[in-house]
Structure formats: structure tokens, C-alpha cells
Motif scaffolding. Structure first.
Motif, PDB file in Angstrom:
ATOM      1  N   ASP A   1       0.824  -1.211   0.000  1.00 53.68           N
ATOM      2  CA  ASP A   1       0.000   0.000   0.000  1.00 53.68           C
ATOM      3  C   ASP A   1       0.855   1.256   0.000  1.00 53.68           C
ATOM      4  O   ASP A   1       1.860   1.339   0.723  1.00 53.68           O
ATOM      5  CB  ASP A   1      -0.910   0.021   1.236  1.00 53.68           C
ATOM      6  CG  ASP A   1      -2.002  -1.030   1.186  1.00 53.68           C
ATOM      7  OD1 ASP A   1      -2.375  -1.432   0.062  1.00 53.68           O
ATOM      8  OD2 ASP A   1      -2.476  -1.455   2.262  1.00 53.68           O
ATOM      9  N   PHE A   2       0.458   2.228  -0.795  1.00 53.38           N
ATOM     10  CA  PHE A   2       1.045   3.569  -0.752  1.00 53.38           C
ATOM     11  C   PHE A   2       0.390   4.351   0.383  1.00 53.38           C
ATOM     12  O   PHE A   2      -0.838   4.341   0.528  1.00 53.38           O
ATOM     13  CB  PHE A   2       0.810   4.283  -2.081  1.00 53.38           C
ATOM     14  CG  PHE A   2       0.872   5.782  -1.994  1.00 53.38           C
ATOM     15  CD1 PHE A   2       2.088   6.434  -1.869  1.00 53.38           C
ATOM     16  CD2 PHE A   2      -0.301   6.540  -2.015  1.00 53.38           C
ATOM     17  CE1 PHE A   2       2.141   7.822  -1.766  1.00 53.38           C
ATOM     18  CE2 PHE A   2      -0.259   7.921  -1.926  1.00 53.38           C
ATOM     19  CZ  PHE A   2       0.964   8.566  -1.801  1.00 53.38           C
ATOM     20  N   THR A   3       1.210   5.045   1.223  1.00 53.26           N
ATOM     21  CA  THR A   3       0.674   5.834   2.328  1.00 53.26           C
ATOM     22  C   THR A   3       1.410   7.163   2.444  1.00 53.26           C
ATOM     23  O   THR A   3       2.426   7.406   1.767  1.00 53.26           O
ATOM     24  CB  THR A   3       0.807   5.097   3.679  1.00 53.26           C
ATOM     25  OG1 THR A   3       2.202   5.081   4.068  1.00 53.26           O
ATOM     26  CG2 THR A   3       0.274   3.667   3.596  1.00 53.26           C
ATOM     27  N   ALA A   4       0.917   7.996   3.349  1.00 51.40           N
ATOM     28  CA  ALA A   4       1.524   9.307   3.593  1.00 51.40           C
ATOM     29  C   ALA A   4       2.947   9.181   4.114  1.00 51.40           C
ATOM     30  O   ALA A   4       3.771  10.092   3.923  1.00 51.40           O
ATOM     31  CB  ALA A   4       0.666  10.098   4.575  1.00 51.40           C
ATOM     32  N   ASP A   5       3.274   8.066   4.763  1.00 54.28           N
ATOM     33  CA  ASP A   5       4.643   7.876   5.254  1.00 54.28           C
ATOM     34  C   ASP A   5       5.644   7.851   4.106  1.00 54.28           C
ATOM     35  O   ASP A   5       6.793   8.295   4.256  1.00 54.28           O
ATOM     36  CB  ASP A   5       4.745   6.574   6.054  1.00 54.28           C
ATOM     37  CG  ASP A   5       4.062   6.668   7.408  1.00 54.28           C
ATOM     38  OD1 ASP A   5       4.122   7.744   8.028  1.00 54.28           O
ATOM     39  OD2 ASP A   5       3.470   5.659   7.832  1.00 54.28           O
ATOM     40  N   ASP A   6       5.231   7.328   2.944  1.00 52.60           N
ATOM     41  CA  ASP A   6       6.115   7.310   1.772  1.00 52.60           C
ATOM     42  C   ASP A   6       6.424   8.734   1.309  1.00 52.60           C
ATOM     43  O   ASP A   6       7.551   9.035   0.892  1.00 52.60           O
ATOM     44  CB  ASP A   6       5.461   6.528   0.631  1.00 52.60           C
ATOM     45  CG  ASP A   6       5.242   5.069   0.975  1.00 52.60           C
ATOM     46  OD1 ASP A   6       6.203   4.405   1.400  1.00 52.60           O
ATOM     47  OD2 ASP A   6       4.095   4.594   0.819  1.00 52.60           O
TER      48      ASP A   6
END
Length: 516
Positions: A105-110
Motif C-alpha cells: 500500500d502507498f501511504t503518507a509515510d512514503d
């Protein structure tokens, strides 16, 4: 999985054909409508965080924002955002259900990881100046992230087009040397299938792309570093799309089966003076004489075949361009007068001398770019005609600190801050000339820290006047991007203003189709 295997099998068959084509045996992937073969420069890595330029980046990665065909900012990985003027804070709301190419999953942490990696001075990113006013990054939840700035920066949304990288694959890695950058994983419309070093980079479509599955199955970046070879391979059908020299592109005009795109760019060429070289410590005052000695119009006509315009500054394709600066129009007599006023005397060999030394310098040009070589050779000849002993070299490797001068290219179709602040600002990431001017720094900072159009216009006017009075480059020309394509490729946006190196043609690659 079965479809991916079939795509990879098709790629393998295409590679069997790539090396054996000739003019009568068309090897293009467009034969079966499954692949597009693009004539590309070489890549040693695909690292958008550290390296600004790379046409392939737009196929593999996404930013929080993107640019449309008018170079306006539109949503990318962020579906929306808002700006709090009181705190100079941008808050982005991210698309949900976006996957990396490996299924994670792509998230804001990336996002936080990527921008902090660029900002980290230990990583040496040339993009770092774009984010130096970021004071705090806050991950509010998996799909919400905010950036608090030290001052308003209207270019910030442009800079958030920066490709986001996966934290789960890069945390703790060397951001310059990691193997990830030779096997990159993104969220974009295409994913890496195969990389044959020095030969080709093969991408297959991302069937789960969050903006919709691309129509073209496979895109092959075939490595063709020589300009002349690209034209030959476009002729033989080994390539389906290529950026050609003006001369080579003209040979395809009006021919059945080909579409020619003569596209405007913000991409200028000029002579970069390397102020780290001792020569310019003693001779910086003769740079205006050098500028007056260059016949830009004749270079546009003879080298670009009219496919470009005369350059006098870095913002000529921008709303903040100042047309009233010193343009250094061709004036060989004035050039000689300035040289003699600086104490130069004509020697018996036809070149000026100063303090017992011949006045002259060497222009370095990167390997493989014939247009730059021709521009440099033409400018050097014109300089010799006024008595400046100028020659051209093509080193195997660019020595940014040691060389005397370089035939540089820069230019952005986006906000005026892009390719000015980091190129001309003292000690900024893309300032390869070692140029430093206190007033230039002041005006560029004023412009980037205001969201008032009138304030920015005045600051950029003053910046351009100061840069013309104390040149970092001898600006020569803006070059058009001369793309030639197989006529069956549909969806290329012909009116989009391209960026540096003609970058930008793939902005809507996911919408391209191949007709029968």
C-alpha cells in the motif's frame, strides 16, 4: 499473472528482433499494437529524488500533484489539498487504494520519507533547494499529510510533482547508490520488466494503475545515445518515437507513416562560465565582450534550421519574462571595444592578449548531443573572429569543478522559481557554475517568498536585470523539441510546452493508443 507472463514473452520476442532490423524489415513493436519503442538516452540509474531529469520517471512514478497539457498543476497521488495562509501550511488528502508495483500500500509515510530524503544534505540532491523552506512535515493519518513552510512559496505545488518513493524499500538505503534505483518500484502507469544495461529498459503496463489501465501494453526505452543513429533507426522502423535533431526531423516531414511534432520548449542553451576556475577570477570582466561576440540569430538559422529562438535570459517562456534587459545583440565591434577597454591588446596571431596571456577559453560539451556540439562550434568560431581564442572539447566525463566553460542547457515550463533559484542562487543544488551574486540571491528569495503577483513580477524583473549585468551564462538560443513518431501513435499533445531535454511528452502516456 497470465497476462503479465504473456507481456514478458512478447518483450522477449521483441528483444530478439531489436538487433536485427534494417530498412526493409520493420521491427517496430507497433506491428502487433502491443509495444512502443522509444529512442532514449542511457540511464545508469532511475533516481528522481536525486536527479531532476529523466523522461522515464513519469512512466514509473507519480507525485502528489501532476501537470496537464497546459503545464497547470492537477491532482496526482493527492486527490485534493488546501492551503492555510496564516500558518503557510499545505494539507494533502491522498488517493486511497493506491498500490506500489510490488503490491504494498502507498501511504503518507512514503511522501514524508521521500521529501525528507531530498532535504537531507547528506544525500546531495540537486532538488533540495525546492524544499528548503519546509519547516515541518506531519503525517496526520495514512492518507493525509501536511507541510508547514517558513514563508509562502507559490511554486510549492509544482514541486510536489516530485516522484514519491517507497519507504519500505528504501529506508536505511544509500539514496545515491542503492540497487533500488536500478530496479525501481513506483505507483505509475508502467512498471519495470527488464533492464539490459546499455541496450534497453522495458516497461509493462500497470493493470492496477489507480488512474486507469494504460492502453499500450509495453513501452521499451531503447538506448540510442547517438543523434544520427536515432534518425537511422527511426527510418528503418526500429524506433516508433524519437527526439531528433532539427536536420534529421525535417527529413520526415510530409512522409507517409510518420507524424512530426515541432514542439516549443522552455529549454535554452548557453555558455556556462565556471567561476571555480581561476581563469574567470582574472577575466570575469570580459564576459560581456564574449556575449556581444555571439551571433545568436545565425546559430538559430544554421544549426537549429529556424527551430528555436534567440535567447537573452532564463524566463523567456514564462509570464515573468522581462523583455527590457540587456540582450547582448550581436555587435563584434563593441566586443572588441570592451576587450581593449579592459586592457587587452591584439597579438600577432590575431588573438587578444592580457597580462602576457592569450585571451581565450575552452567550451566543454557533453558526449552524444550533436546539436550542442554544433552550437558550441559555431559560437567558438564567432569568438575567434573577434580575437578570443575559443575552442571546443568533448570530454568523456564532465569535470564540473575543473573545466573552463560548458555548453549548458536549462529551462522549465512551470513556475519561474523552477530553474532559477537553484540554478543561479549561491551554493544551490543545480548551480554548477559556482556563480554568486548577492542581489540575484535577494531578488530570487523575494520572488519565491511572495504569493503576490505584482511583488513577484518586480522581483523577477530586477533579478533578470542583475543577471544580465553580471552574466552567469552567455545565453544563445531556445531549442524546439523535434519529435518524430509512427503515425499510428495517437494521443501525443502537440501544443504542450516541453521542458529541459524536451522532457514532458509522456505526461499523458496512459491515454495514448495505437491505431490499426
Amino acid at each position: 499473472m497470465k497476462k503479465l507472463l504473456s507481456q514478458l514473452l512478447a518483450v522477449t520476442l521483441l528483444f530478439g528482433l531489436l538487433g536485427c532490423g534494417n530498412a526493409s524489415d520493420r521491427t517496430s513493436g507497433l506491428q502487433d499494437g502491443s509495444a512502443l519503442i522509444y529512442g532514449s538516452g542511457d540511464y545508469t540509474r532511475i533516481n528522481p529524488a536525486m536527479d531532476e531529469h529523466g523522461e522515464i520517471n513519469a512512466l514509473i512514478f507519480n507525485g502528489l500533484t501532476a501537470h496537464n497539457g497546459e503545464n497547470e498543476v492537477i491532482p496526482g497521488l493527492a486527490e485534493s489539498w488546501e492551503y492555510d495562509e496564516a500558518s503557510c501550511t499545505y494539507t494533502f488528502h491522498l488517493e486511497r487504494n493506491v498500490k506500489w508495483h510490488d503490491g504494498e500500500d502507498f501511504t503518507a509515510d512514503d511522501v514524508k520519507f521521500t521529501i525528507e530524503a531530498i532535504m537531507d544534505p547528506e544525500n546531495g540532491s540537486e532538488n533540495a533547494p525546492n524544499y528548503e523552506d519546509v519547516e515541518e512535515i506531519t503525517v496526520m493519518d495514512e492518507h493525509t499529510i501536511s507541510f508547514r513552510l517558513a514563508a509562502p512559496n507559490i511554486a510549492f505545488l509544482d514541486y510536489m510533482t516530485m516522484a514519491v518513493l517507497p519507504e519500505h524499500l528504501l529506508a536505511g538505503e544509500d539514496m545515491q547508490e542503492s540497487d533500488f534505483f536500478r530496479s525501481p518500484i513506483g505507483t505509475g502507469p508502467y512498471k519495470l520488466a527488464r533492464w539490459d544495461a546499455g541496450q534497453a529498459i522495458t516497461l509493462v503496463k500497470n493493470e492496477e494503475y489507480f488512474k486507469g489501465e494504460p492502453d499500450i501494453d509495453t513501452v521499451i526505452f531503447k538506448i540510442v545515445t547517438d543523434d544520427n543513429a536515432r534518425a537511422v533507426q527511426m527510418e528503418s522502423g526500429e524506433l516508433d518515437l524519437a527526439l531528433l535533431t532539427p536536420k534529421d526531423a525535417q527529413s520526415f516531414e510530409g512522409r507517409e507513416g510518420y507524424s512530426c511534432y515541432d514542439m516549443q520548449t522552455s529549454d535554452y542553451r548557453g555558455i556556462l562560465f565556471n567561476f571555480r576556475n581561476d581563469y574567470w577570477t582574472d577575466n570575469r570582466d570580459i564576459i560581456p565582450a564574449i556575449c556581444y561576440a555571439i551571433d545568436r540569430e545565425s546559430i538559430v538559422d544554421a544549426v537549429l534550421l529556424g527551430q528555436g529562438i534567440v535567447a537573452y535570459g532564463p524566463l523567456q517562456r514564462n509570464i515573468y519574462n522581462n523583455e527590457n534587459v540587456e540582450r547582448y545583440d550581436y555587435d563584434p565591434q563593441k566586443s572588441r571595444e570592451l576587450l581593449e577597454a579592459a586592457g587587452c591588446t591584439m597579438g600577432s596571431d590575431g588573438f587578444y592578449e592580457r597580462n602576457g596571456e592569450t585571451v581565450g577559453f575552452v567550451i566543454s560539451v557533453g558526449v552524444g548531443d550533436q546539436v550542442r556540439v554544433d552550437i558550441a562550434q559555431a559560437a567558438a568560431q564567432q569568438l575567434r573572429e573577434v580575437g578570443i581564442n575559443c575552442t571546443v572539447e568533448i570530454p568523456a566525463r564532465v569535470d564540473w569543478d575543473g573545466q573552463m566553460a560548458y555548453l549548458i542547457g536549462w529551462g522549465s515550463p512551470f513556475d519561474a522559481d523552477d530553474h532559477t533559484y537553484k540554478v543561479f542562487g549561491t551554493n544551490k543544488g543545480a548551480n554548477y557554475s559556482g556563480y554568486s551574486n548577492v542581489m540575484v540571491d535577494r531578488y530570487l528569495t523575494e520572488a519565491r517568498q511572495s504569493d503576490d503577483t505584482a511583488v513577484r513580477a518586480e522581483a523577477y524583473d530586477r533579478f533578470q536585470v542583475e543577471l544580465a549585468n553580471d552574466p552567469a551564462f552567455a545565453f544563445i538560443c531556445y531549442v524546439d523539441a523535434n519529435y518524430v513518431a509512427d503515425a499510428r501513435i495517437q494521443g501525443i499533445s502537440p501544443d504542450t510546452v516541453m521542458g529541459h531535454h524536451g522532457v514532458g511528452i509522456f505526461w499523458n502516456i496512459a491515454e495514448w493508443t495505437i491505431t490499426e
